[in-house]
Design an enzyme around this catalytic site. Structure first.
Site, PDB file in Angstrom:
ATOM      1  N   ASN A  40       9.022  -3.856   5.891  1.00 21.35           N
ATOM      2  CA  ASN A  40       7.663  -3.700   5.386  1.00 21.35           C
ATOM      3  C   ASN A  40       7.105  -5.110   5.224  1.00 21.35           C
ATOM      4  OD1 ASN A  40       5.357  -3.200   3.969  1.00 21.35           O
ATOM      5  ND2 ASN A  40       6.326  -1.954   2.374  1.00 21.35           N
ATOM      6  N   ARG A 124       6.647  -0.560   8.716  1.00 26.74           N
ATOM      7  CA  ARG A 124       5.416  -0.058   8.135  1.00 26.74           C
ATOM      8  C   ARG A 124       4.271  -0.884   8.723  1.00 26.74           C
ATOM      9  NH1 ARG A 124       4.203   0.138   2.058  1.00 26.74           N
ATOM     10  NH2 ARG A 124       2.467   1.570   2.082  1.00 26.74           N
ATOM     11  N   HIS A 213      -2.298   4.447   2.267  1.00 26.82           N
ATOM     12  CA  HIS A 213      -1.233   5.138   1.514  1.00 26.82           C
ATOM     13  C   HIS A 213      -0.829   6.452   2.193  1.00 26.82           C
ATOM     14  CE1 HIS A 213      -2.617   3.071  -2.474  1.00 26.82           C
ATOM     15  NE2 HIS A 213      -1.673   2.363  -1.887  1.00 26.82           N
ATOM     16  N   HIS A 241      -1.754   8.737  -5.697  1.00 33.73           N
ATOM     17  CA  HIS A 241      -0.835   7.597  -5.569  1.00 33.73           C
ATOM     18  C   HIS A 241      -1.386   6.518  -6.494  1.00 33.73           C
ATOM     19  CE1 HIS A 241       1.797   4.761  -3.183  1.00 33.73           C
ATOM     20  NE2 HIS A 241       0.978   3.921  -3.802  1.00 33.73           N
ATOM     21  N   GLY A 243      -0.601   3.187  -8.250  1.00 30.62           N
ATOM     22  CA  GLY A 243       0.257   2.007  -8.386  1.00 30.62           C
ATOM     23  C   GLY A 243      -0.626   0.778  -8.522  1.00 30.62           C
ATOM     24  N   ARG A 274      -8.479  -4.779  -7.917  1.00 30.52           N
ATOM     25  CA  ARG A 274      -9.608  -4.384  -7.064  1.00 30.52           C
ATOM     26  C   ARG A 274     -10.609  -3.537  -7.844  1.00 30.52           C
ATOM     27  NH1 ARG A 274      -5.800  -2.146  -2.254  1.00 30.52           N
ATOM     28  NH2 ARG A 274      -4.101  -2.953  -3.527  1.00 30.52           N
ATOM     29  N   ASP A 316      -1.453  -5.447 -14.663  1.00 30.83           N
ATOM     30  CA  ASP A 316      -0.283  -4.583 -14.754  1.00 30.83           C
ATOM     31  C   ASP A 316      -0.497  -3.494 -15.817  1.00 30.83           C
ATOM     32  OD1 ASP A 316       2.914  -4.864 -13.966  1.00 30.83           O
ATOM     33  OD2 ASP A 316       2.542  -3.890 -15.895  1.00 30.83           O
ATOM     34  N   ARG A 318       1.520  -1.530 -17.395  1.00 30.06           N
ATOM     35  CA  ARG A 318       2.409  -1.586 -18.568  1.00 30.06           C
ATOM     36  C   ARG A 318       1.909  -2.583 -19.603  1.00 30.06           C
ATOM     37  NH1 ARG A 318       7.583  -2.290 -14.964  1.00 30.06           N
ATOM     38  NH2 ARG A 318       5.892  -3.242 -13.845  1.00 30.06           N
ATOM     39  N   GLY A 364       4.033   3.722  -8.930  1.00 30.40           N
ATOM     40  CA  GLY A 364       4.432   3.074 -10.188  1.00 30.40           C
ATOM     41  C   GLY A 364       3.866   3.697 -11.456  1.00 30.40           C
ATOM     42  N   GLU A 367       4.364   7.815 -11.468  1.00 28.90           N
ATOM     43  CA  GLU A 367       5.754   8.258 -11.656  1.00 28.90           C
ATOM     44  C   GLU A 367       6.328   7.901 -13.012  1.00 28.90           C
ATOM     45  OE1 GLU A 367       8.224   6.455  -8.668  1.00 28.90           O
ATOM     46  OE2 GLU A 367       6.841   7.107  -7.118  1.00 28.90           O
ATOM     47  N   ASN A 368       5.715   6.903 -13.658  1.00 23.39           N
ATOM     48  CA  ASN A 368       6.386   6.320 -14.835  1.00 23.39           C
ATOM     49  C   ASN A 368       5.626   6.387 -16.145  1.00 23.39           C
ATOM     50  OD1 ASN A 368       8.819   5.296 -13.541  1.00 23.39           O
ATOM     51  ND2 ASN A 368       7.404   3.994 -12.415  1.00 23.39           N
ATOM     52  N   GLU A 417       8.808   5.429   0.141  1.00 19.49           N
ATOM     53  CA  GLU A 417       8.154   5.243   1.441  1.00 19.49           C
ATOM     54  C   GLU A 417       9.114   4.706   2.497  1.00 19.49           C
ATOM     55  OE1 GLU A 417       3.807   3.897   0.979  1.00 19.49           O
ATOM     56  OE2 GLU A 417       4.719   3.499  -0.961  1.00 19.49           O
TER      57      GLU A 417
HETATM   58  P1  ADP Z   1       2.447  -1.551  -5.641  1.00 19.65           P
HETATM   59  O1  ADP Z   1       3.591  -1.175  -4.732  1.00 19.65           O
HETATM   60  O2  ADP Z   1       1.104  -1.077  -5.183  1.00 19.65           O
HETATM   61  O3  ADP Z   1       2.447  -2.956  -6.140  1.00 19.65           O
HETATM   62  P2  ADP Z   1       3.739   0.143  -7.649  1.00 19.65           P
HETATM   63  O4  ADP Z   1       3.758   1.512  -7.090  1.00 19.65           O
HETATM   64  O5  ADP Z   1       5.018  -0.611  -7.755  1.00 19.65           O
HETATM   65  O6  ADP Z   1       2.611  -0.708  -6.980  1.00 19.65           O
HETATM   66  O7  ADP Z   1       3.072   0.233  -9.107  1.00 19.65           O
HETATM   67  C1  ADP Z   1       2.846  -0.885  -9.879  1.00 19.65           C
HETATM   68  C2  ADP Z   1       2.133  -0.428 -11.146  1.00 19.65           C
HETATM   69  O8  ADP Z   1       2.942   0.572 -11.792  1.00 19.65           O
HETATM   70  C3  ADP Z   1       1.913  -1.556 -12.130  1.00 19.65           C
HETATM   71  O9  ADP Z   1       0.615  -1.467 -12.681  1.00 19.65           O
HETATM   72  C4  ADP Z   1       2.950  -1.249 -13.193  1.00 19.65           C
HETATM   73  O10 ADP Z   1       2.565  -1.700 -14.456  1.00 19.65           O
HETATM   74  C5  ADP Z   1       2.995   0.255 -13.161  1.00 19.65           C
HETATM   75  N1  ADP Z   1       4.240   0.734 -13.770  1.00 19.65           N
HETATM   76  C6  ADP Z   1       5.507   0.552 -13.342  1.00 19.65           C
HETATM   77  N2  ADP Z   1       6.389   1.079 -14.226  1.00 19.65           N
HETATM   78  C7  ADP Z   1       5.648   1.589 -15.240  1.00 19.65           C
HETATM   79  C8  ADP Z   1       5.961   2.262 -16.462  1.00 19.65           C
HETATM   80  N3  ADP Z   1       7.216   2.488 -16.822  1.00 19.65           N
HETATM   81  N4  ADP Z   1       4.937   2.653 -17.244  1.00 19.65           N
HETATM   82  C9  ADP Z   1       3.667   2.390 -16.889  1.00 19.65           C
HETATM   83  N5  ADP Z   1       3.303   1.778 -15.756  1.00 19.65           N
HETATM   84  C10 ADP Z   1       4.281   1.377 -14.952  1.00 19.65           C
END
Ligand code: ADP
Length: 435
Positions: A40, A124, A213, A241, A243, A274, A316, A318, A364, A367-368, A417
């Site tokens: 990738n 990719r 995506h 999606h 992230g 963005r 970010d 988080r 990200g 899922e989290n 992916e």
């Molecule tokens: P990319 O591949 O587009 O950089 P990801 O799919 O890895 O993105 O997602 C990154 C985002 O996911 C970041 O904003 C990160 O803070 C958020 N993220 C990752 N883990 C967590 C979590 N446990 N809780 C909240 N947000 C999270």
């Protein structure tokens, strides 16, 4: 006697047919494990994974970052061996890929005896334009199309081309496959992909919605159908999606019919840095009043906006959750804008499909973060969306998180992916005639 003869003929015919049917996959089942590399290549990074495909076992993964800036290398063999993590200068993608391939066979970290064990490479590729509708084996024609799309993805397609070229140099004639981010969206109807601007800009300059995506949305929709025990053809799904880059996609009968990212991945939802959709008049206004070039305004909208721009703190999610929890009102506002935009996109696609059976959260944030999903779904009770009261932040596999009586199934589907790229690559290489 006659019966016996017929039986023998039938058995021979069956054996012959079985032989023919087996021949394409003999590429895969020829005794030695089928090892496949996934690359990738981003504008300044190369992520890689090496799989053994019979059992879909990950053998090694890693990444080279900050290519062309200075350079960092991380290599993680999955056999319990030592992890390499160090700064190393990488002026070009080719040098980064050479270093990663070198490590694959190195005495200290390696997981291969020889690079000849790699039987295929899956790449990719962000942009396949309008003509590349599916994953394909890379040949001269495909290379030309990827090159022709450079003006549409100026940061990403040259990086993918560099990766393809480097593999040809370093691995010889091993089959290479391109898996596109845009391909899943080629099924969008004209009314979804055309912008309401003079038609000539579409005809002469290919200005249209492409969507991105696609690898993630396609896989998420397929796995959602599996989880629901239905065939994709009978489902109206909305895939979110969420992230660092975020997009929502309407998947009707297994096909993308609309998505929030457009001509470029800058549009749609607000993202880490963005802005997402803005009023087009804003660009001229900012250029004039802030004394900026158009390119500078574009940079602000792509690199200094979104969660970062509103919060003034971080791109970010988080970080912003933590800051909002400790009372930072701008961090809370950035999150609110984000959730609201995702919920509006889901509402728009429920309208576009005249209903929705399932909403998928992936990537990200999707899922989290149980908090993100809850905040988004709070806007959707009018659709009959109800979440289970007990929510975990993350789940180990595809999981339904809606309550039993919910009219819409809500699902968390962790994205992988690279494995999707590996499977696409295997499927294509499997069909190649054995030589
Ligand atoms: P990319 O591949 O587009 O950089 P990801 O799919 O890895 O993105 O997602 C990154 C985002 O996911 C970041 O904003 C990160 O803070 C958020 N993220 C990752 N883990 C967590 C979590 N446990 N809780 C909240 N947000 C999270």
């Amino acid at each position: 006697m006659k019966v016996l003869k017929t039986l023998v003929i039938l058995l021979l015919a069956a054996a012959l047919l079985a032989g023919c049917a087996a021949s394409p996959s003999s590429v895969v089942h020829s005794g030695t494990p089928f090892k496949l590399l996934v690359l990738n290549c981003g504008s300044s990074s190369v992520k890689f994974r090496l799989y053994e495909m019979e059992s879909e076992t990950l053998l090694a993964k890693g990444a080279a970052d900050r290519i062309g800036v200075d350079g960092h290398l991380r290599f993680e063999p999955q056999n319990g061996g030592a992890v390499l993590d160090e700064d190393r200068l990488f002026p070009t993608h080719e040098e980064a890929i050479a270093a990663l391939l070198d490590l694959l066979t190195s005495p200290g970290y390696g997981v291969l005896e020889s690079l000849s064990e790699i039987r295929a490479v899956g790449h990719r590729v962000v942009h396949g334009g309008e003509s590349l509708k599916d994953s394909v084996r890379i040949d001269g024609e495909v290379l030309k199309t990827i090159r022709d799309c450079i003006s549409l993805a100026p940061l990403h397609n040259p990086a993918a081309l560099a990766g393809i070229e480097a593999c040809r140099e370093l691995l010889g004639e091993v089959p290479q496959v391109a898996v596109f981010d845009t391909a899943f969206h080629v099924t969008m109807p004209e009314k979804a992909y055309l912008y309401a601007i003079p038609y000539e800009y579409y005809e002469d300059y290919q200005v249209r919605r492409y969507g991105f995506h696609g690898i993630s949305h396609r896989d998420a929709a397929r796995r959602a159908a599996e989880l629901l025990g239905k065939s994709p053809e009978e489902l109206k799904l909305i895939s979110c999606h969420l992230g660092g880059g975020s997009s929502v996609c309407a998947v009707l009968g297994g096909k993308s019919i609309d998505t929030t990212m457009g001509f470029t991945p800058a549009s749609g939802l607000p993202m880490g840095t963005r802005s997402g959709d803005i009023d087009p008049a804003m660009i001229g206004y900012l250029a004039e009043n802030c004394d900026l070039e158009v390119s500078e305004v574009t940079a602000v909208l792509q690199e200094e906006s979104g969660l970062l721009g509103v919060s003034g703190l971080s791109s970010d999610y988080r970080d912003l959750e933590a800051a909002a929890n400790s009372g930072d009102s701008r961090a809370a506002l950035a999150l609110e804008i984000y959730h609201y935009a995702v919920a509006k996109a889901i509402g728009a696609y429920a309208a576009a499909m005249n209903g929705v059976d399932g909403i998928i959260f992936t990537a990200g944030i999707g899922e989290n973060s149980a908090a993100a999903r809850k905040a988004i779904c709070a806007y959707l009770t009018y659709l009959g969306v109800r979440l289970e009261p007990e929510q975990k932040d993350s789940y180990s596999g595809a999981t339904r998180i809606s309550a039993r009586g919910s009219k819409v199934a809500v699902m968390v589907i962790p994205a992988d992916e690279e494995l999707v790229i590996a499977r696409d690559t295997l499927a294509i290489v499997r069909e190649l005639p054995a030589n």
